[in-house]
Structure formats: structure tokens, C-alpha cells
Scaffold this motif. Sequence first.
Motif, PDB file in Angstrom:
ATOM      1  N   LEU A 144       1.038  -1.233  -0.049  1.00 50.99           N
ATOM      2  CA  LEU A 144      -0.049  -0.214  -0.189  1.00 50.99           C
ATOM      3  C   LEU A 144       0.823   1.381  -0.092  1.00 50.99           C
ATOM      4  CD1 LEU A 144      -2.891  -1.038   2.505  1.00 50.99           C
ATOM      5  CD2 LEU A 144      -3.265  -0.101   0.377  1.00 50.99           C
ATOM      6  N   LEU A 145       2.143   1.167   0.236  1.00 49.42           N
ATOM      7  CA  LEU A 145       2.882   2.195   0.367  1.00 49.42           C
ATOM      8  C   LEU A 145       3.745   2.509  -0.842  1.00 49.42           C
ATOM      9  CD1 LEU A 145       4.319   1.826   4.152  1.00 49.42           C
ATOM     10  CD2 LEU A 145       2.836   3.905   3.014  1.00 49.42           C
ATOM     11  N   PHE A 146       4.469   1.726  -1.427  1.00 48.89           N
ATOM     12  CA  PHE A 146       5.450   1.610  -2.455  1.00 48.89           C
ATOM     13  C   PHE A 146       4.862   2.279  -3.797  1.00 48.89           C
ATOM     14  CE2 PHE A 146       7.876   0.889  -6.195  1.00 48.89           C
ATOM     15  CZ  PHE A 146       9.212   0.974  -5.613  1.00 48.89           C
ATOM     16  N   VAL A 147       3.717   1.720  -4.475  1.00 49.06           N
ATOM     17  CA  VAL A 147       3.213   2.506  -5.694  1.00 49.06           C
ATOM     18  C   VAL A 147       2.681   3.635  -5.476  1.00 49.06           C
ATOM     19  CG1 VAL A 147       1.640   1.844  -7.610  1.00 49.06           C
ATOM     20  CG2 VAL A 147       3.151   0.215  -6.499  1.00 49.06           C
ATOM     21  N   PRO A 148       1.687   3.775  -4.433  1.00 51.04           N
ATOM     22  CA  PRO A 148       1.052   5.384  -4.340  1.00 51.04           C
ATOM     23  C   PRO A 148       2.433   6.365  -3.948  1.00 51.04           C
ATOM     24  CG  PRO A 148      -0.102   3.576  -3.149  1.00 51.04           C
ATOM     25  CD  PRO A 148       1.036   2.767  -3.501  1.00 51.04           C
ATOM     26  N   ILE A 149       3.218   5.919  -3.266  1.00 49.40           N
ATOM     27  CA  ILE A 149       4.199   6.987  -2.721  1.00 49.40           C
ATOM     28  C   ILE A 149       5.105   7.282  -4.194  1.00 49.40           C
ATOM     29  CG2 ILE A 149       6.388   7.607  -1.595  1.00 49.40           C
ATOM     30  CD1 ILE A 149       5.338   6.126   0.713  1.00 49.40           C
ATOM     31  N   THR A 150       5.309   6.352  -4.852  1.00 49.59           N
ATOM     32  CA  THR A 150       6.105   6.722  -6.165  1.00 49.59           C
ATOM     33  C   THR A 150       5.199   7.585  -7.304  1.00 49.59           C
ATOM     34  OG1 THR A 150       6.918   4.365  -5.710  1.00 49.59           O
ATOM     35  CG2 THR A 150       7.401   5.430  -7.927  1.00 49.59           C
ATOM     36  N   THR A 151       4.144   7.002  -7.405  1.00 45.45           N
ATOM     37  CA  THR A 151       3.113   7.715  -8.407  1.00 45.45           C
ATOM     38  C   THR A 151       2.774   9.103  -7.756  1.00 45.45           C
ATOM     39  OG1 THR A 151       1.252   6.390  -7.563  1.00 45.45           O
ATOM     40  CG2 THR A 151       2.322   5.919  -9.747  1.00 45.45           C
ATOM     41  N   LEU A 152       2.490   9.334  -6.598  1.00 43.68           N
ATOM     42  CA  LEU A 152       2.236  10.593  -5.952  1.00 43.68           C
ATOM     43  C   LEU A 152       3.342  11.678  -6.049  1.00 43.68           C
ATOM     44  CD1 LEU A 152       0.582  10.178  -2.362  1.00 43.68           C
ATOM     45  CD2 LEU A 152      -0.191  11.774  -4.339  1.00 43.68           C
ATOM     46  N   SER A 153       4.855  11.032  -5.815  1.00 44.95           N
ATOM     47  CA  SER A 153       5.939  11.936  -5.816  1.00 44.95           C
ATOM     48  C   SER A 153       6.032  12.464  -7.490  1.00 44.95           C
ATOM     49  CB  SER A 153       7.108  11.016  -5.788  1.00 44.95           C
ATOM     50  OG  SER A 153       6.868  10.472  -4.556  1.00 44.95           O
ATOM     51  N   LEU A 154       5.637  11.572  -8.392  1.00 43.79           N
ATOM     52  CA  LEU A 154       6.040  12.096  -9.720  1.00 43.79           C
ATOM     53  C   LEU A 154       4.720  12.657 -10.669  1.00 43.79           C
ATOM     54  CD1 LEU A 154       7.892   8.820 -11.117  1.00 43.79           C
ATOM     55  CD2 LEU A 154       8.831  10.619  -9.876  1.00 43.79           C
ATOM     56  N   SER A 155       3.618  12.676  -9.678  1.00 42.95           N
ATOM     57  CA  SER A 155       2.432  12.942 -10.394  1.00 42.95           C
ATOM     58  C   SER A 155       2.284  14.482 -11.055  1.00 42.95           C
ATOM     59  CB  SER A 155       1.255  12.922  -9.305  1.00 42.95           C
ATOM     60  OG  SER A 155       1.297  13.741  -8.119  1.00 42.95           O
ATOM     61  N   SER A 156       2.771  15.245 -10.496  1.00 46.45           N
ATOM     62  CA  SER A 156       2.603  16.572 -11.239  1.00 46.45           C
ATOM     63  C   SER A 156       3.757  17.142 -11.970  1.00 46.45           C
ATOM     64  CB  SER A 156       2.428  17.842 -10.132  1.00 46.45           C
ATOM     65  OG  SER A 156       3.123  17.465  -8.889  1.00 46.45           O
ATOM     66  N   LEU A 157       4.894  16.186 -12.360  1.00 46.06           N
ATOM     67  CA  LEU A 157       6.037  16.438 -12.754  1.00 46.06           C
ATOM     68  C   LEU A 157       5.718  16.197 -14.432  1.00 46.06           C
ATOM     69  CD1 LEU A 157       8.762  14.933 -10.906  1.00 46.06           C
ATOM     70  CD2 LEU A 157       8.141  17.239 -10.839  1.00 46.06           C
ATOM     71  N   LYS A 158       6.391  16.891 -15.191  1.00 44.98           N
ATOM     72  CA  LYS A 158       6.229  16.702 -16.766  1.00 44.98           C
ATOM     73  C   LYS A 158       7.424  16.495 -17.610  1.00 44.98           C
ATOM     74  CE  LYS A 158       1.782  18.858 -17.240  1.00 44.98           C
ATOM     75  NZ  LYS A 158       1.277  18.956 -15.894  1.00 44.98           N
ATOM     76  N   GLY A 159       7.326  15.843 -18.634  1.00 40.92           N
ATOM     77  CA  GLY A 159       8.635  15.948 -19.617  1.00 40.92           C
ATOM     78  C   GLY A 159       9.779  15.260 -18.933  1.00 40.92           C
ATOM     79  N   ARG A 160      11.165  16.082 -19.068  1.00 42.32           N
ATOM     80  CA  ARG A 160      12.353  15.252 -18.593  1.00 42.32           C
ATOM     81  C   ARG A 160      12.441  15.360 -17.089  1.00 42.32           C
ATOM     82  NH1 ARG A 160      17.287  18.163 -21.572  1.00 42.32           N
ATOM     83  NH2 ARG A 160      16.138  17.457 -23.322  1.00 42.32           N
ATOM     84  N   GLU A 161      11.447  16.184 -16.342  1.00 41.89           N
ATOM     85  CA  GLU A 161      11.569  16.318 -14.675  1.00 41.89           C
ATOM     86  C   GLU A 161      11.181  14.915 -14.408  1.00 41.89           C
ATOM     87  OE1 GLU A 161       8.547  19.264 -14.127  1.00 41.89           O
ATOM     88  OE2 GLU A 161      10.025  20.848 -14.042  1.00 41.89           O
ATOM     89  N   ILE A 162      10.455  13.952 -15.033  1.00 45.95           N
ATOM     90  CA  ILE A 162      10.046  12.893 -14.353  1.00 45.95           C
ATOM     91  C   ILE A 162      11.407  11.819 -14.188  1.00 45.95           C
ATOM     92  CG2 ILE A 162       9.016  10.374 -15.094  1.00 45.95           C
ATOM     93  CD1 ILE A 162       6.665  12.127 -14.486  1.00 45.95           C
ATOM     94  N   ASP A 170      14.233  12.900 -13.482  1.00 48.54           N
ATOM     95  CA  ASP A 170      14.862  13.776 -12.428  1.00 48.54           C
ATOM     96  C   ASP A 170      14.286  13.336 -10.978  1.00 48.54           C
ATOM     97  OD1 ASP A 170      16.749  14.992 -13.938  1.00 48.54           O
ATOM     98  OD2 ASP A 170      15.210  16.658 -14.279  1.00 48.54           O
ATOM     99  N   GLY A 171      12.851  13.269 -11.115  1.00 45.97           N
ATOM    100  CA  GLY A 171      12.070  13.024 -10.008  1.00 45.97           C
ATOM    101  C   GLY A 171      12.362  11.639  -9.443  1.00 45.97           C
ATOM    102  N   ALA A 172      12.413  10.539 -10.435  1.00 39.44           N
ATOM    103  CA  ALA A 172      12.652   9.255 -10.151  1.00 39.44           C
ATOM    104  C   ALA A 172      14.012   9.123  -9.519  1.00 39.44           C
ATOM    105  CB  ALA A 172      12.426   8.325 -11.499  1.00 39.44           C
TER     106      ALA A 172
END
Length: 523
Positions: free
Chosen positions: A381-399, A401-403
Motif C-alpha cells: 500500500l505504500l510503495f506504488v502510491p508514494i512513487t506515483t504521488l511523487s511524480l504525479s505533477s512532473l512533466k517531460g524530462r523532470e520525471i 529527475d524526480g525518479a
Amino acid sequence: METENLVEYGYRRVIITITAILCALLEIVDTTIVNVALNDMRGSLGATLTDVAWVITAYAIANVIIIPMTSWLSQQFGRRNYFAVSIVIFTVASFLCGNASNIWELVIFRFIQGMGGGALLVTAQTIITESYPAEKRGMAQAIYGMGVIVGPTLGPPLGGYLVDNFSWPYIFYINIPIGIIATLLTLTYVRSPKYGEKLKANQVDWWGILFLTAFIGSLQFVLEHGQQDDWFENSTIVVLSIVSFLGLILFIWRELVYKFPIVNLRVLNDSNLKIGVILCFILGFGLYGSTFVIPIYTQAILGWTATDAGLLLIPSSIMTGIMMPIIGKLIQKGIPQTYMVAIGFAIFFGFTFWMYSIMTPDTGSEHMFNPLLLRGIGLGLLFVPITTLSLSSLKGREIGDGAAFTGMMRQLGGSFGIAIITTYIARWSQNHRVDLISNLNGSSLTVQQRIEQLKLGFMSKGYPANEALEKAYKILELSVTKQATVLSYMDVFMFLGILFLACIPIVLFVKTGKGKVDLSNVH
């Protein structure tokens, strides 16, 4: 190139997904597989315990240095080329590790292996994310997450089996065929986005690389060796702590003023990524911390073999694996990730509290089965939601960097977790021992009866009275030490639980627009 051109369908997507997960698994399994082989390495390479600890430290340092640079290196060399070269470096270094003739050769090859391995994690995540259309990105993170969560748990039983049945070099040789297959599949199927201009050698952020290495390398050393070197009583630890702090300050300054930074810090202006990075750190703390404590407790206190200790964690991992696609589906249906993360933290607290309440010097595996299943559900319940939340409002090349940031913080969280836990176990064991001894009243009838019982037991085996009495006191002292250690493990679980419980309010600060996460412009 628009990312939609990188979306794959049919068998190509299946092959790319398998390749990326294989590489992520290779990297993560190798972080923990050596733990059970350290004794055999010591024996065959004639090394001390401190020397052999470097086999783990060198890999971790190289890993954490390279992770923040992966997005930049992908842009310089093209993602496919960079990914393929990383697999080759990892595979060749694995062969060299297995052939090392002394401990320092092994440490150098482990460092090179870590340089190749660090890149595999983040790049695999970005490749998987890019291969799926926007509406299936939650499922993509779930598939990737299975590798990341199951990996640390597979290491010890696999390592235990190879060491018990073959010899320690085989824990490295096992990577070679997988590495060769993964390289061929990468070159055939993975595609690179076009990034535009590459930098010339004189534009490369060499100072950024130097400051990052000083900061992360020193920090990782301090965390790995702090407890055994008595922390700030040791001059090396003090010097490296200062180097790490200065490295961090200079690194931040350099990345903010230089035109072509090696790590894009500005991506941290995104409030979701900021909170996601903190949550990833705590997730790493709990994931690697509990993976570290449970085998130690079962081997040191309960007297289990390395293989049995490793096998204990497998049901928990299988549970997480089962949870991952379910969570991916729930995200696709638009259920807010904040709810899932909050429930995940609460469930992980339930696991730690359960472990706290069942720990004794002779707890059986049947007592730990259910709490560990609960741990598997919580981590899912933690891993996927935290990862998708972290990257949710990033666009383009920033993804990318965020990862890289989320990957680095998860690894650092694990290092901090293990450092703090080992320190606490040592300190708290001492305190509990003092408390227990002060309660052992020599004039107490129960204590006298126990000593007399032990003494008679030894005398019946043929020991003279004075020697039997000495042995009886020794047995009593050992059981006090064991009890004190168990109490310190209980404290560690309670500490982990409270830390996870305290995170629930942080989750509520995450901004969520619509329930579904839009990752449609990934590069």
C-alpha cells in the motif's frame, strides 16, 4: 520526441517490462545477497570483520553516488546505450568479484558493480513508465515495485542456498547469464527519447560531480561505520561528517548557479515531489530496517540458520507481490493515493506493534507468519502510491529527475535506518542489561533456587561444586544478556512503528487534483 512515441504495445512491451524488472532485481538482490556470505568471505580471503563490512559499504556508496546522476547520464549517452553499458559494467564486475583473490580486490570490484547497478534501478523505472500509456502508469509502477520490494527479501535465502550448497563466488556468478540476456534484450527492444544537444566536455558539471561524491560518499561511510567506530569519538567519523556537510552545501550552491547542472535540484520546487521524497526516505527506513533486524533476531537469538532466516521473509514478499497489481488497478480507478498511503502507514504500525508483542528469546516461526503478512500488505500500500504521488505533477524530462530523487532517498533511508537501528540495539541492550541485573536480587528465593538448580544440573554431569556454581552464574548472565537484547529489538520495532504512525499527517499535505495521476509527458 513526444513520449507517446515511446509507448509500446503487445509483445514488445512485455519484453521491455521483463528486461527492466530483471535489471532492477539484479541490482537490489545484490544489495542483500552478500549479507549471509560475509563469514565465508572472511574465512577464504583472510579478512577481519571490519574489512569484510566494506564489501557492503563500497557497493552502497557507489550506488547512492550514481543514482542522482542517472537522469543526466541518460540524456548524455542516450537511455538505451547508458542502460546497456550499465548492465555490462554490472555483469563484468560480478565476474571479477567472484574471482577476487583478496578482500581489497573484492571491495574495488564491488564499488564498480555498484556504479553499474545504481543506474539500473532508476533507468528501469523510467523505461517501464514510458512504455505504458498514461492511463496504465499506476500498473507500470506496480510491476516495477514488485521487483524493488521483493528484491531485498530474495537476497538472503538465495545467498544462503548458494553459500551452503556451492561457495560464495556463486552469489556473483549467478548475475552473469542474466546480465548477458538483459543486455541483448535492451539493445534489441529498448528505445531512447531524443534529448537535443549533448554537452561538450568543458560544459560537464565536474565540480557538481565532485561535491556530490564528497557529500554522499562520506555520509554513506559515516552511516555504515558509525556504530562500530563509536560515532563522534572517532576522528575519521568526525572528519567525514564535516566533509559530508560541506559537500552538501557546496553541491546545492553549484547546482543552483551552474547552467548545466548534473542534478536538476529545481525539480524539488514541486510540492508533491518534496513530500514524496520524505515519504520515500521513511519507506526505505522501514523496508531495509525491518529486512535487517528480523534475520539478525532469528539467527542471533533464536539460533536459526541463514537460509531459514532468509526464507522467513518470503511470505511477506509474496504478499506484497500479490498486492501490487491490485493497488495498480485501484489507482487506475481513481482512488486517491493519499488514502492508500495513510492506510499503509497505519498497517505497517500494526505489524511493528504485533512484532513488539510476540518477541521472546524463543518465539517460533508460526508466531511471526501473520505479522509478516501484514508487513507485506503495508509495504504494498505504500510503495506504488508514494512513487506515483511523487511524480504525479512532473512533466517531460523532470520525471527522470524526480525518479532519481525518490530512488536515492529510498536507498539513503535504508542506510540511515540500519545505522540508527544498530546503534540503538547496542545502546539499549546495555541499558536493559543494567536494569535486569539490578532487579536480580541475590537474596531472592527464586534467584537462589534457579542458581541451585543449574548448579545441581552441572554437578550431575560430573563437575565439582565450585566449577558447577561458576557455570550456573555464567548461564544466568547469558540469559540476562539475551533477554536484554530481545528487549532492545522490541524497542526498535516500537520506534519504527511510531515513526510510521507520525507520517500519516504528512500525507495529508499532499496536493491531489483528480484521483488519477497524469504521467503522460514522461521523458
